[in-house]
Design a protein around this motif. Structure first.
Motif, PDB file in Angstrom:
ATOM      1  N   ILE A 275       0.835  -1.209   0.000  1.00  0.00           N
ATOM      2  CA  ILE A 275       0.000   0.000   0.000  1.00  0.00           C
ATOM      3  C   ILE A 275       0.870   1.260   0.000  1.00  0.00           C
ATOM      4  N   GLN A 276       2.097   1.145   0.466  1.00  0.00           N
ATOM      5  CA  GLN A 276       2.978   2.312   0.611  1.00  0.00           C
ATOM      6  C   GLN A 276       3.166   3.117  -0.679  1.00  0.00           C
ATOM      7  N   PRO A 277       3.354   2.491  -1.870  1.00  0.00           N
ATOM      8  CA  PRO A 277       3.487   3.308  -3.087  1.00  0.00           C
ATOM      9  C   PRO A 277       2.234   4.122  -3.389  1.00  0.00           C
ATOM     10  N   LYS A 278       1.063   3.568  -3.092  1.00  0.00           N
ATOM     11  CA  LYS A 278      -0.185   4.283  -3.340  1.00  0.00           C
ATOM     12  C   LYS A 278      -0.336   5.463  -2.388  1.00  0.00           C
ATOM     13  N   LEU A 279       0.067   5.275  -1.131  1.00  0.00           N
ATOM     14  CA  LEU A 279       0.029   6.392  -0.183  1.00  0.00           C
ATOM     15  C   LEU A 279       1.029   7.464  -0.592  1.00  0.00           C
ATOM     16  N   LEU A 280       2.220   7.054  -0.992  1.00  0.00           N
ATOM     17  CA  LEU A 280       3.233   8.007  -1.446  1.00  0.00           C
ATOM     18  C   LEU A 280       2.701   8.841  -2.607  1.00  0.00           C
ATOM     19  N   ARG A 281       2.091   8.190  -3.573  1.00  0.00           N
ATOM     20  CA  ARG A 281       1.545   8.922  -4.716  1.00  0.00           C
ATOM     21  C   ARG A 281       0.450   9.895  -4.275  1.00  0.00           C
ATOM     22  N   ALA A 282      -0.410   9.456  -3.376  1.00  0.00           N
ATOM     23  CA  ALA A 282      -1.477  10.338  -2.881  1.00  0.00           C
ATOM     24  C   ALA A 282      -0.887  11.571  -2.181  1.00  0.00           C
ATOM     25  N   LEU A 283       0.194  11.380  -1.438  1.00  0.00           N
ATOM     26  CA  LEU A 283       0.819  12.510  -0.747  1.00  0.00           C
ATOM     27  C   LEU A 283       1.509  13.445  -1.735  1.00  0.00           C
ATOM     28  N   GLN A 284       2.160  12.875  -2.742  1.00  0.00           N
ATOM     29  CA  GLN A 284       2.873  13.691  -3.722  1.00  0.00           C
ATOM     30  C   GLN A 284       1.928  14.440  -4.648  1.00  0.00           C
ATOM     31  N   GLU A 285       0.928  13.748  -5.146  1.00  0.00           N
ATOM     32  CA  GLU A 285       0.038  14.326  -6.156  1.00  0.00           C
ATOM     33  C   GLU A 285      -1.200  14.983  -5.565  1.00  0.00           C
ATOM     34  N   ARG A 286      -1.436  14.737  -4.272  1.00  0.00           N
ATOM     35  CA  ARG A 286      -2.627  15.253  -3.594  1.00  0.00           C
ATOM     36  C   ARG A 286      -3.917  14.752  -4.253  1.00  0.00           C
ATOM     37  N   GLU A 287      -3.856  13.507  -4.716  1.00  0.00           N
ATOM     38  CA  GLU A 287      -5.034  12.864  -5.292  1.00  0.00           C
ATOM     39  C   GLU A 287      -4.875  11.357  -5.176  1.00  0.00           C
ATOM     40  N   PHE A 288      -5.991  10.656  -5.260  1.00  0.00           N
ATOM     41  CA  PHE A 288      -5.993   9.203  -5.154  1.00  0.00           C
ATOM     42  C   PHE A 288      -7.219   8.680  -5.887  1.00  0.00           C
ATOM     43  N   GLU A 289      -7.268   7.374  -6.048  1.00  0.00           N
ATOM     44  CA  GLU A 289      -8.429   6.731  -6.652  1.00  0.00           C
ATOM     45  C   GLU A 289      -9.021   5.759  -5.648  1.00  0.00           C
ATOM     46  N   ARG A 290     -10.325   5.840  -5.457  1.00  0.00           N
ATOM     47  CA  ARG A 290     -11.009   4.831  -4.649  1.00  0.00           C
ATOM     48  C   ARG A 290     -10.904   3.485  -5.357  1.00  0.00           C
ATOM     49  N   LEU A 291     -10.939   2.401  -4.602  1.00  0.00           N
ATOM     50  CA  LEU A 291     -10.980   1.072  -5.205  1.00  0.00           C
ATOM     51  C   LEU A 291     -12.205   0.985  -6.098  1.00  0.00           C
ATOM     52  N   GLY A 292     -12.016   0.512  -7.322  1.00  0.00           N
ATOM     53  CA  GLY A 292     -13.131   0.367  -8.244  1.00  0.00           C
ATOM     54  C   GLY A 292     -13.461   1.626  -9.019  1.00  0.00           C
ATOM     55  N   ASN A 293     -12.632   2.653  -8.911  1.00  0.00           N
ATOM     56  CA  ASN A 293     -12.871   3.904  -9.618  1.00  0.00           C
ATOM     57  C   ASN A 293     -11.594   4.303 -10.344  1.00  0.00           C
ATOM     58  N   THR A 294     -11.715   4.832 -11.523  1.00  0.00           N
ATOM     59  CA  THR A 294     -10.537   5.284 -12.266  1.00  0.00           C
ATOM     60  C   THR A 294     -10.413   6.799 -12.247  1.00  0.00           C
ATOM     61  N   ARG A 295     -11.374   7.475 -11.656  1.00  0.00           N
ATOM     62  CA  ARG A 295     -11.348   8.934 -11.566  1.00  0.00           C
ATOM     63  C   ARG A 295     -10.622   9.348 -10.289  1.00  0.00           C
ATOM     64  N   ALA A 296      -9.676  10.253 -10.426  1.00  0.00           N
ATOM     65  CA  ALA A 296      -8.908  10.724  -9.272  1.00  0.00           C
ATOM     66  C   ALA A 296      -9.737  11.687  -8.432  1.00  0.00           C
ATOM     67  N   THR A 297      -9.568  11.582  -7.135  1.00  0.00           N
ATOM     68  CA  THR A 297     -10.198  12.498  -6.185  1.00  0.00           C
ATOM     69  C   THR A 297      -9.099  13.368  -5.596  1.00  0.00           C
ATOM     70  N   ARG A 298      -9.240  14.678  -5.706  1.00  0.00           N
ATOM     71  CA  ARG A 298      -8.245  15.623  -5.175  1.00  0.00           C
ATOM     72  C   ARG A 298      -8.502  15.830  -3.679  1.00  0.00           C
ATOM     73  N   VAL A 299      -7.414  15.951  -2.912  1.00  0.00           N
ATOM     74  CA  VAL A 299      -7.518  16.215  -1.479  1.00  0.00           C
ATOM     75  C   VAL A 299      -6.443  17.207  -1.045  1.00  0.00           C
ATOM     76  N   ASP A 300      -6.755  17.932  -0.001  1.00  0.00           N
ATOM     77  CA  ASP A 300      -5.810  18.835   0.656  1.00  0.00           C
ATOM     78  C   ASP A 300      -5.771  18.397   2.111  1.00  0.00           C
ATOM     79  N   VAL A 301      -4.786  17.599   2.451  1.00  0.00           N
ATOM     80  CA  VAL A 301      -4.712  16.979   3.770  1.00  0.00           C
ATOM     81  C   VAL A 301      -3.335  17.199   4.365  1.00  0.00           C
TER      82      VAL A 301
END
Length: 194
Positions: free
Chosen positions: A108-134
Motif C-alpha cells: 500500500i505504501q506506493p499508493k500512499l506516497l503517490r497520494a501525498l505527492q500528487e494530492r489525489e488518489f483513486e477509490r478502489l473500483g474507480n478510475t477517476r482521481a479524487t483531489r484532497v488537501d490533507v
C-alpha cells in the motif's frame, strides 16, 4: 528541522510546526504521548476547524487497508454493495493522523506516497482521481529508519513523512508527565486562541 529533546524542546517545536502545513513524524516509545502531541498539532493549526481523522495502521487487516485509507466504490469487490469514503477523503481540508505508520502494508505504501505527492488518489473500483488537501501527522513507536534499511518500509515514503520529526523521549514517571503535557498544551492553546 525537528530535533531530539525534553518536553520543553518538543513543545517549542510544536509551536513552530503547528501553524504550518508541514508533515510531522512523531516517534517515541509507547506511553510517551504521541497521540496527545498529534492532536495538539491539529488544534494549534489553521486546520483546527476541520476534521482530525485518525487511522490506527496496526489495527487494520492488510486485506482491508486500501479500502480503509482510500475508500471504495459499490461493486469494487465481491459482496461490496455500497460506496465507502476512505479516511484520506474524510480528512480533506483537515488532518490525517496515521498512528503506528510503520504497520502500513508494504504493497500500500506506493499508493500512499503517490497520494501525498500528487494530492489525489483513486477509490478502489474507480478510475477517476479524487483531489484532497490533507495535512499528515504520523506516529510510530518503531524505528522507521531501521525498517527502511531492512526493506520493510519505503525510503521515499519515509522521507515524505519525516519532513518535521518530533522525537518524544521516555520517562520513568509517565503517569506524572501526561497532566504536565496537557497543562502546557492548554496554556499554549490559550496563547494562540485567546
Amino acid at each position: 528541522m525537528g530535533r531530539r529533546g525534553g518536553l520543553s524542546s518538543v513543545l517549542a517545536q510544536l509551536k513552530d510546526v503547528a501553524p504550518t502545513n508541514a508533515t510531522v513524524l512523531i516517534t517515541g516509545e509507547t506511553g510517551t504521548g504521541k497521540e496527545v502531541i498529534a492532536r495538539a498539532v491539529h488544534e494549534l493549526s489553521p486546520r483546527r476547524t476541520r476534521n482530525l481523522v485518525t487511522l490506527n495502521c496496526a489495527a487494520v487487516p492488510t486485506s482491508l487497508f486500501e479500502s480503509e485509507l482510500f475508500g471504495h466504490e459499490r461493486g469494487a469487490f465481491n459482496g461490496c454493495d455500497f460506496q465507502k469514503v476512505g479516511r484520506l477523503e474524510l480528512a480533506n481540508q483537515g488532518t490525517l493522523f496515521l498512528d503506528e505508520v510503520g504497520d502500513i502494508p508494504i504493497e500500500i505504501q506506493p499508493k500512499l506516497l503517490r497520494a501525498l505527492q500528487e494530492r489525489e488518489f483513486e477509490r478502489l473500483g474507480n478510475t477517476r482521481a479524487t483531489r484532497v488537501d490533507v495535512r499528515i501527522v504520523a506516529a510510530t513507536n518503531g524505528d522507521l529508519w531501521q525498517m527502511v534499511q531492512d526493506r520493510e518500509f519505503r525510503d521515499d515514503l519515509y522521507y515524505r513523512l519525516n519532513v518535521f520529526p518530533l522525537v518524544l523521549t521516555a520517562t520513568s514517571r509517565k503517569k506524572e508527565r501526561h497532566p504536565r503535557i496537557c497543562g502546557v498544551l492548554r496554556r499554549t492553546f490559550r496563547l494562540f486562541h485567546g
